[in-house]
Design an enzyme around this catalytic site. Sequence first.
Site, mmCIF file in Angstrom:
data_model
loop_
_atom_site.group_PDB
_atom_site.id
_atom_site.type_symbol
_atom_site.label_atom_id
_atom_site.label_comp_id
_atom_site.label_asym_id
_atom_site.label_seq_id
_atom_site.Cartn_x
_atom_site.Cartn_y
_atom_site.Cartn_z
ATOM 1 N N GLY A 4 -13.454 0.912 21.317
ATOM 2 C CA GLY A 4 -14.734 1.118 20.642
ATOM 3 C C GLY A 4 -15.439 -0.162 20.244
ATOM 4 O O GLY A 4 -16.228 -0.162 19.300
ATOM 5 N N SER A 5 -15.205 -1.251 20.987
ATOM 6 C CA SER A 5 -15.916 -2.488 20.622
ATOM 7 C C SER A 5 -17.410 -2.365 20.913
ATOM 8 O O SER A 5 -18.234 -2.934 20.190
ATOM 9 C CB SER A 5 -15.300 -3.709 21.304
ATOM 10 N N ASN A 6 -17.774 -1.619 21.941
ATOM 11 C CA ASN A 6 -19.211 -1.378 22.182
ATOM 12 C C ASN A 6 -19.799 -0.481 21.102
ATOM 13 O O ASN A 6 -20.929 -0.699 20.663
ATOM 14 C CB ASN A 6 -19.419 -0.757 23.566
ATOM 15 N N ARG A 26 -11.997 20.961 33.916
ATOM 16 C CA ARG A 26 -13.062 20.025 33.528
ATOM 17 C C ARG A 26 -14.273 20.765 32.945
ATOM 18 O O ARG A 26 -14.874 20.327 31.973
ATOM 19 C CB ARG A 26 -13.470 19.240 34.787
ATOM 20 N N ARG A 53 -13.952 9.613 31.149
ATOM 21 C CA ARG A 53 -13.848 10.949 31.736
ATOM 22 C C ARG A 53 -14.958 11.127 32.758
ATOM 23 O O ARG A 53 -16.101 10.738 32.499
ATOM 24 C CB ARG A 53 -14.049 12.028 30.666
ATOM 25 N N LEU A 60 -17.606 13.451 34.318
ATOM 26 C CA LEU A 60 -18.344 14.577 33.734
ATOM 27 C C LEU A 60 -18.876 15.497 34.829
ATOM 28 O O LEU A 60 -19.265 15.037 35.903
ATOM 29 C CB LEU A 60 -19.502 14.042 32.892
ATOM 30 N N ASN A 62 -24.700 4.964 29.926
ATOM 31 C CA ASN A 62 -23.309 4.527 30.055
ATOM 32 C C ASN A 62 -23.303 3.015 30.273
ATOM 33 O O ASN A 62 -24.285 2.450 30.765
ATOM 34 C CB ASN A 62 -22.662 5.219 31.263
ATOM 35 N N HIS A 116 -21.050 0.062 32.236
ATOM 36 C CA HIS A 116 -20.022 -0.078 33.267
ATOM 37 C C HIS A 116 -19.804 -1.574 33.533
ATOM 38 O O HIS A 116 -20.768 -2.309 33.764
ATOM 39 C CB HIS A 116 -20.455 0.630 34.550
ATOM 40 N N SER A 133 -23.389 -3.587 33.577
ATOM 41 C CA SER A 133 -24.638 -2.833 33.723
ATOM 42 C C SER A 133 -24.664 -1.688 32.720
ATOM 43 O O SER A 133 -23.661 -1.005 32.521
ATOM 44 C CB SER A 133 -24.728 -2.204 35.122
ATOM 45 N N GLU A 161 -24.150 11.337 40.166
ATOM 46 C CA GLU A 161 -23.373 10.422 41.019
ATOM 47 C C GLU A 161 -22.601 9.450 40.126
ATOM 48 O O GLU A 161 -23.210 8.680 39.360
ATOM 49 C CB GLU A 161 -24.314 9.639 41.947
ATOM 50 N N LEU A 162 -21.268 9.455 40.209
ATOM 51 C CA LEU A 162 -20.418 8.642 39.321
ATOM 52 C C LEU A 162 -20.777 7.156 39.418
ATOM 53 O O LEU A 162 -20.754 6.579 40.510
ATOM 54 C CB LEU A 162 -18.938 8.852 39.700
ATOM 55 N N ASP A 163 -21.088 6.543 38.279
ATOM 56 C CA ASP A 163 -21.483 5.129 38.204
ATOM 57 C C ASP A 163 -22.640 4.815 39.148
ATOM 58 O O ASP A 163 -22.804 3.667 39.583
ATOM 59 C CB ASP A 163 -20.300 4.196 38.528
HETATM 60 C C1 GAR Z 1 -15.867 -1.489 28.351
HETATM 61 O O1 GAR Z 1 -15.543 -2.654 29.064
HETATM 62 C C2 GAR Z 1 -16.761 -0.591 29.166
HETATM 63 O O2 GAR Z 1 -17.668 -1.302 29.964
HETATM 64 C C3 GAR Z 1 -15.745 0.129 30.010
HETATM 65 O O3 GAR Z 1 -14.686 0.404 29.140
HETATM 66 C C4 GAR Z 1 -14.631 -0.623 28.142
HETATM 67 C C5 GAR Z 1 -14.621 0.029 26.783
HETATM 68 O O4 GAR Z 1 -14.406 -0.933 25.791
HETATM 69 N N1 GAR Z 1 -16.269 1.317 30.572
HETATM 70 C C6 GAR Z 1 -15.938 1.781 31.774
HETATM 71 O O5 GAR Z 1 -15.130 1.230 32.502
HETATM 72 C C7 GAR Z 1 -16.641 3.062 32.193
HETATM 73 N N2 GAR Z 1 -16.430 3.327 33.577
HETATM 74 P P1 GAR Z 1 -14.684 -0.578 24.283
HETATM 75 O O6 GAR Z 1 -13.935 0.725 23.989
HETATM 76 O O7 GAR Z 1 -14.099 -1.730 23.534
HETATM 77 O O8 GAR Z 1 -16.158 -0.428 24.078
#
Ligand code: GAR
Length: 221
Positions: A19-21, A72, A98, A100, A114, A116, A143, A150-152
Amino acid sequence: MTEAGQTPLPLVVLISGSGSNLQAIIDACANGQVNAEIKAVISNKADAFGLKRAQRANIPTHVLDHSLFGNRQSFDRALKKLIDGYQPGLLVLAGFMRILTAEFVNHYLGRMLNIHPSLLPNFQGLNTHQRAIESGVKQHGVSVHFVTPELDGGPVVNRAIIDVDSSDTTESLGKRVLAEEHKIYPEAVSWFANGRLQLNGNQAMLDGEPVPALEKYANET
Ligand code: GAR
């Protein structure tokens, strides 16, 4: 800074891990960089550290354990019900690991972002830093994109590009990318909250202008 008098945009944030983002967005809402209010944080993992970050900030949290659902679709339907109880203007996926269903994605189309850890359309999927190093690319990054079925593959709204050094490891590269994530995600959320960012068909529009797409690397399939 936020525009005076504008109601903060209600957000729901989905996480699976550290959860740093999420923390970067909590901080940006608190310091006025983002005119939004996180109404709830939902994790599919009970031990996600991000839940503690949310609790510390007095944000309601929920755990919806995907392993307790038969498929799912039933998980996504329960998730949608939980989210919609908060009536978010924007759904923020912040390390939510996950896939979706199209039904879920279409419900939030144009109001779900999202992040990525690659320069999309390159390195969709997992292990992006390792794959970037192995493929010998000179530039890598992160990004933020609108989520589409479409995934990512949804249109990119914001990105940060960093140079890959010959001495880089997965860890060193990942660390530099993560530092950029914490800048560009709050920025993208603030654009959306201020009405500057929209999804128009399959194109992200910022201030009425199309956000340019990047080319795929020749060695990325
Ligand atoms: C982040 O690097 C994010 O870009 C990535 O997971 C990490 C979560 O870090 N997301 C993906 O790979 C999605 N496909 P966080 O929990 O510290 O925010």
